[in-house]
Design a protein around this motif. Structure first.
Motif, short mmCIF file in Angstrom:
data_model
loop_
_atom_site.label_atom_id
_atom_site.label_comp_id
_atom_site.label_asym_id
_atom_site.label_seq_id
_atom_site.Cartn_x
_atom_site.Cartn_y
_atom_site.Cartn_z
N GLY A 13 0.78 -1.23 0.00
CA GLY A 13 0.00 0.00 0.00
C GLY A 13 0.81 1.27 0.00
N THR A 14 2.14 1.17 0.04
CA THR A 14 2.96 2.39 0.07
C THR A 14 3.33 2.87 -1.33
OG1 THR A 14 5.08 1.17 0.13
CG2 THR A 14 3.98 1.61 2.24
N GLY A 15 3.06 2.06 -2.35
CA GLY A 15 3.40 2.44 -3.72
C GLY A 15 4.66 1.79 -4.24
N ILE A 16 5.39 1.09 -3.38
CA ILE A 16 6.59 0.40 -3.87
C ILE A 16 6.17 -0.84 -4.64
CG2 ILE A 16 7.95 1.25 -1.93
CD1 ILE A 16 7.83 -1.61 -0.77
N ALA A 17 7.12 -1.42 -5.37
CA ALA A 17 6.83 -2.64 -6.14
C ALA A 17 6.45 -3.77 -5.19
CB ALA A 17 8.06 -3.02 -6.95
#
Length: 236
Positions: free
Chosen positions: A15-19
């Motif tokens: 949910g943080t946007g990292i892969a």
């Protein structure tokens, strides 16, 4: 009882946007996540461990739904169900809806209006592990003018003194936040959504009571004037 729980998955979307993390390991101690990473990068205790193998699944954090009404049905006429059902039936429906939400991965629900004390009873039942359900943030009965939007949930309150008393009563019963119906609404046929229903003074006293007692307040407002009034008094 195991001290640790280990979740193993095929991938993790955090949910943080990292892969996405491939072959993730999630280490939980008690009720707290203490480590997250890919397999081989997380040290897993060898004793008192409960391992849950979901290596054919994608893992993600619990979802949060910020606006629900647990006591309402999802059929084509929820208003009719509210009118015809007793509080006992609404408690049963609320319990089912809470369980359905949890199974769908929603671990926190913010309920923005239930009838009488129905949602408070559901929260207590979840706390006592009588039923399963998400964490609940509750407004209880929404504050509304006599005959206002959702008046059938029995939160009618008029005038500054009436709104103040109703606000305090809801917080006494366990409301996590207050909900006020600043305008009419589409679900209540006798109301007009484009018109403001509460005065600025009434909105202000509800807001002041909520904030003074450590709560936030939300407002239903379709009317442009109601939106302006809610901004003026500091509704969250």
């Amino acid at each position: 009882m195991p001290d640790y729980t280990v979740l193993m998955g095929r991938r993790l979307i955090d949910g943080t946007g990292i892969a996405p993390i491939e072959n993730p390991i999630i280490l939980i101690q008690g009720s707290k996540i203490v480590a997250v990473g890919s397999e081989g990068n997380i040290t897993v205790p060898q004793e008192n461990v409960n391992k849950l193998d979901y290596r054919d699944k994608t893992l993600l954090p619990g979802l949060i739904d910020c606006h629900v009404h647990l006591c309402m049905s999802a059929d084509d006429n929820p208003l009719a169900r509210i009118y015809e059902d007793s509080d006992d039936m609404l408690i049963l429906r609320s319990a089912k809806n809470a369980q359905v939400a949890l199974k769908a991965g929603i671990t926190t629900l913010r309920d923005c209006g239930g009838r009488n004390s129905v949602t408070f009873s559901i929260k207590e039942a979840i706390k006592k592990r009588i039923i399963q359900g998400p964490r609940l943030m509750l407004s209880g009965r929404p504050l509304t003018i006599t005959g206002g939007h959702c008046f059938f949930l029995n939160g009618e309150a008029d005038g500054v003194d009436g709104v103040r008393k109703a606000s305090r009563q809801l917080i006494k019963e366990g409301a996590d936040f207050l909900k006020i119906m600043a305008s009419g609404g589409g679900m209540t046929p006798s109301t007009i959504p484009r018109l403001p229903y509460y005065t600025v003074e009434e909105l202000k006293v509800a807001t002041d009571e909520a904030h003074r007692l450590g709560r936030k307040i939300a407002a239903h407002c379709h009317s442009t004037k109601s939106i302006e009034d809610c901004l003026e008094v500091g509704i969250d």
